[in-house]
Design an enzyme around this catalytic site. Structure first.
Site, PDB file in Angstrom:
ATOM      1  N   SER A  85      22.278  57.284 133.476  1.00  0.00           N
ATOM      2  CA  SER A  85      22.385  57.060 132.026  1.00  0.00           C
ATOM      3  C   SER A  85      23.544  56.131 131.679  1.00  0.00           C
ATOM      4  O   SER A  85      23.581  55.534 130.608  1.00  0.00           O
ATOM      5  CB  SER A  85      22.534  58.392 131.287  1.00  0.00           C
ATOM      6  OG  SER A  85      23.545  59.167 131.878  1.00  0.00           O
ATOM      7  N   ARG A  86      24.520  56.047 132.579  1.00  0.00           N
ATOM      8  CA  ARG A  86      25.646  55.143 132.316  1.00  0.00           C
ATOM      9  C   ARG A  86      26.280  54.690 133.640  1.00  0.00           C
ATOM     10  O   ARG A  86      25.830  55.098 134.713  1.00  0.00           O
ATOM     11  CB  ARG A  86      26.695  55.792 131.411  1.00  0.00           C
ATOM     12  CG  ARG A  86      27.011  57.187 131.720  1.00  0.00           C
ATOM     13  CD  ARG A  86      27.600  57.942 130.504  1.00  0.00           C
ATOM     14  NE  ARG A  86      27.679  59.344 130.836  1.00  0.00           N
ATOM     15  CZ  ARG A  86      28.673  59.900 131.505  1.00  0.00           C
ATOM     16  NH1 ARG A  86      29.711  59.158 131.858  1.00  0.00           N
ATOM     17  NH2 ARG A  86      28.666  61.172 131.807  1.00  0.00           N
ATOM     18  N   ASN A 133      23.666  59.080 143.287  1.00  0.00           N
ATOM     19  CA  ASN A 133      24.802  58.483 142.585  1.00  0.00           C
ATOM     20  C   ASN A 133      25.513  59.465 141.657  1.00  0.00           C
ATOM     21  O   ASN A 133      26.701  59.296 141.377  1.00  0.00           O
ATOM     22  CB  ASN A 133      24.289  57.269 141.794  1.00  0.00           C
ATOM     23  CG  ASN A 133      25.309  56.770 140.794  1.00  0.00           C
ATOM     24  OD1 ASN A 133      26.277  56.102 141.159  1.00  0.00           O
ATOM     25  ND2 ASN A 133      25.136  57.128 139.514  1.00  0.00           N
ATOM     26  N   GLY A 137      21.769  60.177 138.071  1.00  0.00           N
ATOM     27  CA  GLY A 137      22.915  59.847 137.212  1.00  0.00           C
ATOM     28  C   GLY A 137      22.932  58.401 136.785  1.00  0.00           C
ATOM     29  O   GLY A 137      23.904  57.674 137.016  1.00  0.00           O
ATOM     30  N   SER A 194      33.224  57.460 147.973  1.00  0.00           N
ATOM     31  CA  SER A 194      34.349  56.810 147.289  1.00  0.00           C
ATOM     32  C   SER A 194      35.398  56.493 148.347  1.00  0.00           C
ATOM     33  O   SER A 194      35.476  57.193 149.366  1.00  0.00           O
ATOM     34  CB  SER A 194      34.951  57.771 146.257  1.00  0.00           C
ATOM     35  OG  SER A 194      36.227  57.309 145.836  1.00  0.00           O
ATOM     36  N   LYS A 243      33.504  63.855 148.504  1.00  0.00           N
ATOM     37  CA  LYS A 243      33.124  62.497 148.905  1.00  0.00           C
ATOM     38  C   LYS A 243      33.226  62.301 150.419  1.00  0.00           C
ATOM     39  O   LYS A 243      32.467  61.514 151.006  1.00  0.00           O
ATOM     40  CB  LYS A 243      33.985  61.463 148.162  1.00  0.00           C
ATOM     41  CG  LYS A 243      33.758  61.448 146.639  1.00  0.00           C
ATOM     42  CD  LYS A 243      32.322  61.143 146.291  1.00  0.00           C
ATOM     43  CE  LYS A 243      32.078  60.973 144.809  1.00  0.00           C
ATOM     44  NZ  LYS A 243      30.655  60.716 144.501  1.00  0.00           N
ATOM     45  N   ALA A 272      37.259  65.873 148.851  1.00  0.00           N
ATOM     46  CA  ALA A 272      36.524  66.717 149.807  1.00  0.00           C
ATOM     47  C   ALA A 272      35.022  66.505 149.642  1.00  0.00           C
ATOM     48  O   ALA A 272      34.285  66.380 150.632  1.00  0.00           O
ATOM     49  CB  ALA A 272      36.882  68.183 149.589  1.00  0.00           C
ATOM     50  N   ASP A 320      19.325  68.494 136.606  1.00  0.00           N
ATOM     51  CA  ASP A 320      20.655  68.758 137.156  1.00  0.00           C
ATOM     52  C   ASP A 320      20.597  68.635 138.678  1.00  0.00           C
ATOM     53  O   ASP A 320      20.001  69.478 139.356  1.00  0.00           O
ATOM     54  CB  ASP A 320      21.104  70.170 136.741  1.00  0.00           C
ATOM     55  CG  ASP A 320      22.510  70.481 137.213  1.00  0.00           C
ATOM     56  OD1 ASP A 320      23.103  69.657 137.939  1.00  0.00           O
ATOM     57  OD2 ASP A 320      23.032  71.551 136.849  1.00  0.00           O
ATOM     58  N   TYR A 331      37.492  66.376 144.597  1.00  0.00           N
ATOM     59  CA  TYR A 331      36.663  65.158 144.596  1.00  0.00           C
ATOM     60  C   TYR A 331      36.662  64.498 145.983  1.00  0.00           C
ATOM     61  O   TYR A 331      35.605  64.138 146.520  1.00  0.00           O
ATOM     62  CB  TYR A 331      37.222  64.207 143.535  1.00  0.00           C
ATOM     63  CG  TYR A 331      36.445  62.934 143.327  1.00  0.00           C
ATOM     64  CD1 TYR A 331      35.292  62.916 142.544  1.00  0.00           C
ATOM     65  CD2 TYR A 331      36.890  61.727 143.878  1.00  0.00           C
ATOM     66  CE1 TYR A 331      34.593  61.727 142.337  1.00  0.00           C
ATOM     67  CE2 TYR A 331      36.210  60.542 143.668  1.00  0.00           C
ATOM     68  CZ  TYR A 331      35.060  60.544 142.893  1.00  0.00           C
ATOM     69  OH  TYR A 331      34.374  59.371 142.683  1.00  0.00           O
TER      70      TYR A 331
HETATM   71  P1  NAP Z   1      29.902  58.005 135.015  1.00  0.00           P
HETATM   72  O1  NAP Z   1      30.015  56.767 134.224  1.00  0.00           O
HETATM   73  O2  NAP Z   1      30.693  59.203 134.633  1.00  0.00           O
HETATM   74  O3  NAP Z   1      28.341  58.421 135.104  1.00  0.00           O
HETATM   75  C1  NAP Z   1      27.977  59.567 135.815  1.00  0.00           C
HETATM   76  C2  NAP Z   1      26.481  59.735 135.750  1.00  0.00           C
HETATM   77  O4  NAP Z   1      26.105  60.900 136.500  1.00  0.00           O
HETATM   78  C3  NAP Z   1      25.955  59.948 134.336  1.00  0.00           C
HETATM   79  O5  NAP Z   1      24.705  59.314 134.227  1.00  0.00           O
HETATM   80  C4  NAP Z   1      25.779  61.467 134.263  1.00  0.00           C
HETATM   81  O6  NAP Z   1      24.767  61.896 133.349  1.00  0.00           O
HETATM   82  C5  NAP Z   1      25.330  61.759 135.669  1.00  0.00           C
HETATM   83  N1  NAP Z   1      25.548  63.136 136.112  1.00  0.00           N
HETATM   84  C6  NAP Z   1      26.710  63.822 136.217  1.00  0.00           C
HETATM   85  N2  NAP Z   1      26.487  65.062 136.703  1.00  0.00           N
HETATM   86  C7  NAP Z   1      25.141  65.139 136.916  1.00  0.00           C
HETATM   87  C8  NAP Z   1      24.288  66.166 137.411  1.00  0.00           C
HETATM   88  N3  NAP Z   1      24.768  67.361 137.792  1.00  0.00           N
HETATM   89  N4  NAP Z   1      22.960  65.923 137.483  1.00  0.00           N
HETATM   90  C9  NAP Z   1      22.453  64.728 137.118  1.00  0.00           C
HETATM   91  N5  NAP Z   1      23.208  63.713 136.647  1.00  0.00           N
HETATM   92  C10 NAP Z   1      24.544  63.939 136.541  1.00  0.00           C
HETATM   93  O7  NAP Z   1      30.272  57.744 136.569  1.00  0.00           O
HETATM   94  P2  NAP Z   1      30.383  56.363 137.412  1.00  0.00           P
HETATM   95  O8  NAP Z   1      31.758  55.866 137.304  1.00  0.00           O
HETATM   96  O9  NAP Z   1      29.248  55.479 137.094  1.00  0.00           O
HETATM   97  O10 NAP Z   1      30.228  56.933 138.911  1.00  0.00           O
HETATM   98  C11 NAP Z   1      28.970  57.015 139.573  1.00  0.00           C
HETATM   99  C12 NAP Z   1      29.197  57.500 140.997  1.00  0.00           C
HETATM  100  O11 NAP Z   1      30.087  56.613 141.681  1.00  0.00           O
HETATM  101  C13 NAP Z   1      29.825  58.888 141.094  1.00  0.00           C
HETATM  102  O12 NAP Z   1      29.291  59.583 142.198  1.00  0.00           O
HETATM  103  C14 NAP Z   1      31.291  58.585 141.328  1.00  0.00           C
HETATM  104  O13 NAP Z   1      31.956  59.635 141.978  1.00  0.00           O
HETATM  105  C15 NAP Z   1      31.183  57.339 142.199  1.00  0.00           C
HETATM  106  N6  NAP Z   1      32.376  56.509 142.185  1.00  0.00           N
HETATM  107  C16 NAP Z   1      32.840  55.950 141.029  1.00  0.00           C
HETATM  108  C17 NAP Z   1      33.993  55.159 141.065  1.00  0.00           C
HETATM  109  C18 NAP Z   1      34.531  54.490 139.833  1.00  0.00           C
HETATM  110  O14 NAP Z   1      35.612  53.879 139.946  1.00  0.00           O
HETATM  111  N7  NAP Z   1      33.889  54.535 138.701  1.00  0.00           N
HETATM  112  C19 NAP Z   1      34.669  54.971 142.272  1.00  0.00           C
HETATM  113  C20 NAP Z   1      34.177  55.561 143.419  1.00  0.00           C
HETATM  114  C21 NAP Z   1      33.032  56.315 143.356  1.00  0.00           C
HETATM  115  P3  NAP Z   1      25.124  62.261 131.788  1.00  0.00           P
HETATM  116  O15 NAP Z   1      25.421  60.950 131.114  1.00  0.00           O
HETATM  117  O16 NAP Z   1      23.876  62.866 131.254  1.00  0.00           O
HETATM  118  O17 NAP Z   1      26.290  63.182 131.848  1.00  0.00           O
END
Ligand code: NAP
Length: 249
Positions: free
Chosen positions: A16-17, A92, A14, A144, A161, A159, A65, A157
């Site tokens: 890409s962003r 991630n 994950g 998280s 994490k 559960a 995936d 979510y």
């Molecule tokens: P995000 O911007 O939504 O990016 C999610 C990434 O995961 C994207 O690259 C997406 O790919 C990829 N993805 C989603 N489902 C996938 C799958 N089944 N297989 C492969 N790739 C998949 O999320 P983020 O905020 O960077 O969060 C990253 C991680 O940190 C997550 O696990 C999230 O729960 C955790 N987290 C985030 C926060 C926060 O505040 N942002 C806080 C605590 C924990 P596509 O672009 O192709 O969809």
């Protein structure tokens, strides 16, 4: 700049962003060869691949995936064929499907558990092979603070994490004797696309409630990953590191 990961091979799911992208860029800056995945963002994946290669490292994006057991196994086989091995795995990839339990559908539950928790099982199981063979490895799983303390409207979510934490501690116990470490990062409020969809007033209130008075950046989380991936954390396994500006204190 001292490079901490010269020649190491990392697989980040994950990327890409958001946070995953931040990790991929920081790791390439530190000399790591970066294999990364995405689900639907093909264009962004290609852009990132080129950006990473500009650091003079090997980089490749895979559309895969993480929730699919067979696909995860095939991915690891492909990465080992392309890069030679895998030294570091960062699970991630993650999604949210937020709603109160009263309204939560079976589908919303299953999607989140599969993308966030089953994915960690899938990839960790698959990287065991190359890591056991080379008798070293660092696995970092993205939980998280919500997985530690719970959150109304995020039972699925939270559960997933919390499950990651129990899974990671068990893996640390199972694989420690083989010099394979497994740790968890629990980010607090990190400002990415995942949080960009939120009400701005709510976001402002959250920032105010954080002791460091700001949301975190993907780089803040990437720096913690760099520590746990590198030899600097060589005696640390089975731990949860909260990267939350003091939110969970
Ligand atoms: P995000 O911007 O939504 O990016 C999610 C990434 O995961 C994207 O690259 C997406 O790919 C990829 N993805 C989603 N489902 C996938 C799958 N089944 N297989 C492969 N790739 C998949 O999320 P983020 O905020 O960077 O969060 C990253 C991680 O940190 C997550 O696990 C999230 O729960 C955790 N987290 C985030 C926060 C926060 O505040 N942002 C806080 C605590 C924990 P596509 O672009 O192709 O969809």
């Amino acid at each position: 700049m001292t490079q901490l990961l010269t020649g190491k091979v990392v697989l980040v799911t994950g990327a890409s962003r958001g946070i995953g992208r931040g990790i991929a860029v920081l790791f390439a800056r530190h000399g790591a060869n970066v294999a990364f995945t995405y689900l639907s963002s093909v264009e962004k994946g290609l852009e990132l691949e080129n950006e990473l290669k500009a650091f003079g490292v090997n980089a490749k994006g895979y559309r895969s995936d993480a929730a699919d057991f067979k696909a995860a196994d095939e991915l690891v086989t492909a990465v080992v064929a392309d890069f030679g091995t895998i030294d570091i795995l960062i699970n991630n990839a993650g999604i949210t499907r937020d709603t109160l339990l009263m309204r939560m559908s079976e589908q919303q539950w299953d999607e989140v558990i599969n993308a966030n928790l089953k994915s960690v099982f899938n990839l960790t199981k698959a990287v065991q092979r190359p890591m056991l063979k080379q008798r070293s490895g660092s696995i970092i799983n993205m939980s998280s603070v919500v997985g530690v303390k719970g959150n109304a409207g995020q039972a699925n979510y939270a559960a997933s994490k919390a499950g990651i934490i129990g899974f990671s501690k068990s893996v640390a116990l199972e694989l420690g004797s083989r010099n394979i470490r497994c740790n968890v990062i629990a980010p607090g409020f990190i400002e990415t696309e995942m949080t960009g969809a939120l009400d701005q007033k709510v976001v402002e209130q959250w920032r105010e409630g954080i002791p460091l008075k700001r949301g975190g950046s993907p780089e803040d989380v990437a720096n913690a990953c760099l520590f746990l991936a590198s030899d600097l954390s060589g005696y640390i396994t089975g731990q949860v590191l909260n990267v939350c500006g003091g939110m969970l204190t």
